[in-house]
Write an enzyme that holds these catalytic residues in place. Structure first.
Site, short mmCIF file in Angstrom:
data_model
loop_
_atom_site.label_atom_id
_atom_site.label_comp_id
_atom_site.label_asym_id
_atom_site.label_seq_id
_atom_site.Cartn_x
_atom_site.Cartn_y
_atom_site.Cartn_z
N HIS B 80 12.06 -8.13 -10.00
CA HIS B 80 10.83 -8.64 -10.60
C HIS B 80 11.15 -9.18 -11.98
O HIS B 80 11.80 -8.50 -12.77
CB HIS B 80 9.80 -7.52 -10.75
CG HIS B 80 9.12 -7.18 -9.48
ND1 HIS B 80 8.35 -8.07 -8.80
CD2 HIS B 80 9.10 -6.04 -8.77
CE1 HIS B 80 7.89 -7.50 -7.71
NE2 HIS B 80 8.33 -6.28 -7.65
N CYS B 122 10.79 -14.20 -10.21
CA CYS B 122 9.74 -15.11 -10.64
C CYS B 122 10.14 -15.69 -12.00
O CYS B 122 10.70 -14.98 -12.83
CB CYS B 122 8.41 -14.36 -10.81
SG CYS B 122 7.80 -13.67 -9.28
#
Lengths: 595, 253
Positions: B80, B122
């Site tokens: 993440h 991301c």
């Protein structure tokens, strides 16, 4: 100078509030009711969504095909149950062992405070049977529970059959990371309470139970199942638990997702009374998220069999298996207008807030009037407000306030303690059973409280009559507002219902004016009559209307159940009404009959 | 470095395997996978220490980066992330500045010849924005402001198995063999926006060679450069020195 500390401006505000008080109160009350009614419309309700990432949007393919096996188990269970008359413990142990679980039993015993007429029991003893499916490659630190409550009147045999078939299916899988406990309890909620207390090693309700031989780790979630027929047309889910406590909304979202996936018809059911509507209500007290699923067989055309229900349960348990932490991402306080719509606490509390604002405005008005009448408009720097503690107003001794407060509170205490304590004496002197004695004593004390105002005044020596009742009403308003606020927070439906009925009566009560009208209004909105009225209304909504006699019987039963549930499960409705709302209401009655 | 143990997770219905797709064709946790840092050992501090070589003396060789100025290093990071950071263990983050400084330390200590940095998170492109050391080539799965998405779910388990960018890079790399002449420009074309939904990015300005001359096998597959030489090298030793050593061995038995 600030707005509230400037004496000139303060007097202006005081005059403004005093002049516009009644319109403001009416507006606030109407706003509260309107906001509540508006809670079903879109801007205030939202679609439910899964908040927990670990339970995500990915669905799992269910593999359960044990419908026939479930039906066979169910038939065997029903037969053995009929033969033995109570829970067939030996058969259950054998079956669970044959399916591959670690089986344990627990016996419990409870002597109820007085005989329970509805369930026809007094000294209850029973046995719980539970089997643990150990996670093959994990450390038994967490567990999930599937429970089936079996009572003498509820034939839950299909649920037991499905439980055993699911256990057999789950036993063959290797992907379980949490232990699964399959629990069959006797005597419905009493058995569940006994098991939970023994599991968590505490004793809050005075139930005597043998200690548990086998444990499985901290319980993360529980599902209770009630099925009474081989096919169901819909699954009804109950979320409300003891004292209005609710499980995390994610558990309901999970159930709803599987309903949609399997094409099952799922409905929602709930009420405001704070009773545990199913075993899940008792789990919630230990912060275990739980739901009760009830299979309903009605006259719809499309029916689902046990495989469909089993698949939904399998899916739910597989998803719960993925959790790494307790359910905490979604809401704990919410209202559910429908299964897929919810209202969060931030949006529904203003309704109760507006209602309580009425009490606050009235208290503010009284405070202003007391100060003006006392000839003391300047006060040493303390801003008046609805939440400020009531300083003893000048000219009225504390004694005249303390007497009504103490006497009302004492009546409340008597209402709480005497019925159960005195049931045997009552049963000896009157030709009634113990349960009826309790209920009738309850009603007798309640009505006796109404006769009090005339007595209180002989105790009190009132010096300035007008200020006396204003001070008492001020204290009563703040007391009522506090209580209703606390109740609305934990059990919004109950709190709102009580607020909507009691606030107008409380605000309007005063010794001057049409006394019989106010008296009637107060009586109609007293907690007991609200209960009676809501019973009639509830039955009307269920399209099973009651006649007066039936209604009265139901009312008496509800009173008995309320007292019993307090003693057996720790439900708080009875103590709140007896020790909190009833004395408060008596204070208003005192105000009304102030001479 | 693997923070989560997916292969031996109790929820894995096929223990000791991690598949890239639900058809279970490719087990990426095969026999040739070595995990040196696992679960709680995966921290930002340990990662930076391994890169810069500042490990305690007691660290075993398998937990060190044994590289010198002729070594090509491949660093692949996933998890993440956000604009300028990557999350470690739900409790800390590594920032793009820290990473750039670590690479500069490596350059100063001559711990790499060329470095290939691939990141799949991301807003992955933010992680290579701050590099300033020479000979670094970087690829990311998404630009700043974009999310990297996962590939397909496996209904047998109930989770998504792999991220899109990693899936398509893996597919691309499965075609490469040690003799392959495929170059970096082909790697840059892997997973266009139509497949990946996010826009993969790359950075080559710090790299001294032209990417079209850089072979994939320079970084993947442990392909070593072998130089065939035509000269002969004499391996003569002093025969007396050989004799005395031999006889002393006989004495000592």
């Amino acid at each position: 100078m600030g707005l509230l500390s400037d004496p000139v401006r303060r007097r202006a505000i005081a005059r403004f509030i005093l002049r516009l008080n009644t319109p403001l109160c009416v507006l606030s009350y109407v706003a509260g009711i309107a906001w509540f009614l508006a809670l079903v419309f879109p801007p205030l309700t939202q679609r439910t969504y899964m908040s927990e990432n670990a339970m995500g949007s990915t669905m799992v393919e269910e593999q359960f095909v044990g419908g026939d096996r479930a039906r066979n188990f169910a038939r065997d269970f029903a037969a053995h149950r009929r033969k033995s008359g109570s829970l067939p413990v030996a058969w259950l142990e054998r079956s669970m062992r044959s399916v591959g679980l670690e089986v344990y039993t627990q016996s419990f015993y409870r002597k109820l405070p007085f005989p329970d007429e509805t369930h026809e029991r007094y000294m209850v003893s029973g046995t719980n049977v539970y089997g643990i499916l150990r996670a093959p490659r994990a450390a038994s630190t967490e567990s999930l529970v599937l429970t089936v409550p079996c009572g003498p009147d509820s034939t839950n045999s299909q649920a037991v059959g499905l439980l055993l078939a699911l256990a057999a299916h789950f036993r063959g899988q290797i992907y379980w990371a949490k232990d699964i406990i399959f629990l069959v309890t006797e005597h419905d909620l009493l058995g569940t309470e006994a098991w939970l207390e023994a599991y968590h090693d505490i004793n809050v309700t005075g139930i005597q139970s043998s200690p548990l031989q086998g444990r499985a780790g901290a319980i993360q979630a529980a599902v209770a199942l009630e099925l009474s027929s081989d096919v169901v047309t819909s699954l009804d889910v109950t979320v409300e638990g003891l004292n209005g406590q609710l499980p995390n909304l994610d558990l309901l979202n999970l159930f709803q997702t599987f309903c949609q996936k399997g094409g099952l018809l799922c409905t929602l059911q709930g009420k405001a009374s704070g009773r545990p509507h199913g075993p899940h209500g008792l789990f919630l007290r230990y912060r275990v998220e739980a739901l009760t699923l009830r299979g309903i067989n009605s006259f719809r055309q499309y029916k689902y069999d046990l495989v469909a229900v089993g698949k939904a349960l399998e899916g739910m348990f597989r998803k719960l298996n993925h959790l790494l932490e307790r359910l905490h991402q979604s809401f704990f306080f919410y209202l559910l207008p429908a299964l897929s719509r919810f209202v969060s606490i931030g949006l529904y509390m203003p309704a109760a807030g507006f209602l309580l604002l009425v009490l606050g405005l009235k208290a503010l008005e009284l405070w202003m009037q007391l100060h003006e009448a006392g000839g003391n408009p300047e006060e040493a720097g303390k801003a008046p407000g609805p939440g400020s503690p009531p300083l003893a107003p000048q000219g009225v001794g504390l004694a005249s306030l303390m007497a009504p407060l103490l006497i009302s509170q004492a009546m409340g205490l008597a209402l709480y303690v005497l019925p159960v304590l005195g049931q045997h004496i009552a049963a000896q002197h009157f030709p009634v059973a113990e349960a009826e004695a309790v209920v009738l004593t309850l009603l007798a004390i309640y009505v006796a409280g109404l006769a009090l105002p005339h007595n209180t005044h002989r105790v009190v020596s009132s010096q300035v009559p007008d200020r006396g009742w204003m001070a008492l009403k001020l204290v009563a308003l703040i007391y009522l507002a506090l209580q209703l606020g606390c109740i609305a927070l934990t059990n919004f439906s109950l709190g709102f219902l009580l607020a909507a009925t009691m606030v107008p009566a409380a605000a309007l009560t005063k010794p001057h004016g049409p006394r019989p009208l106010y008296a009637a209004l107060l009586v109609v909105t007293s907690p007991a009559v609200t209960l009676l009225g809501s019973l009639f209304l509830w039955r009307e909504l269920q399209e099973v209307p009651l006649s007066l006699a039936e209604g009265w019987q139901l009312f008496l039963t509800a009173l008995a159940q309320g007292v019993l549930e307090h003693y057996t499960y720790g439900a708080l409705l009875f103590p709140i009404l007896a020790l909190g709302l009833y004395p408060c209401w008596l204070l208003f009655w005192n105000v009304l009959f102030w001479k | 470095m693997l923070a989560d143990d997916m292969a031996c997770n109790a929820r894995n219905p096929k223990p000791a395997t991690v598949f890239s797709h639900k058809n279970m064709e490719l087990n990426v946790y095969g026999d040739d996978v070595e995990v040196d840092y696992r679960s709680y050992e995966v921290t930002v501090e340990n990662f930076l220490r391994v890169l810069t070589g500042r490990v305690p003396p007691s660290t075993p060789r398998s937990k060190r980066l044994l590289s010198d100025d002729r070594s090509n290093i491949l660093i692949y990071m996933t998890g993440h992330g956000g604009n300028g950071f990557l999350k470690f263990q739900d409790s800390e983050e590594i920032t793009n500045i820290e990473l750039a400084d670590a690479f500069e330390q490596m350059w100063q200590k001559r711990r790499y010849n060329e470095l290939l940095f691939i990141i799949d998170t991301c807003q992955g492109a933010s992680m290579y924005e701050r590099f300033y050391s020479p000979n670094i080539m970087a690829l990311a799965s998404s630009q700043v402001g974009e999310d990297s998405l996962s590939h397909q779910p496996d209904p047998a388990i109930g989770v998504h198995l792999m991220d899109r960018y990693t899936f398509y890079v893996l597919e691309f790399l499965e075609e490469i063999n040690p003799a392959s002449q495929t170059n970096m420009n082909d790697l840059f074309q892997v997973c266009p926006k139509s497949l990946c939904v996010s826009t993969p990015g790359h950075r080559t300005d710090l790299f001294q060679r032209d990417p079209k001359h850089v072979l994939i096998t320079d970084f993947f597959g442990s392909v070593r450069k072998v130089e065939i030489t035509a000269e002969t090298i004499s391996l003569q030793r002093d025969p007396q020195a050989v004799e005395s050593r031999y006889s002393s061995q006989l004495l000592h038995g």
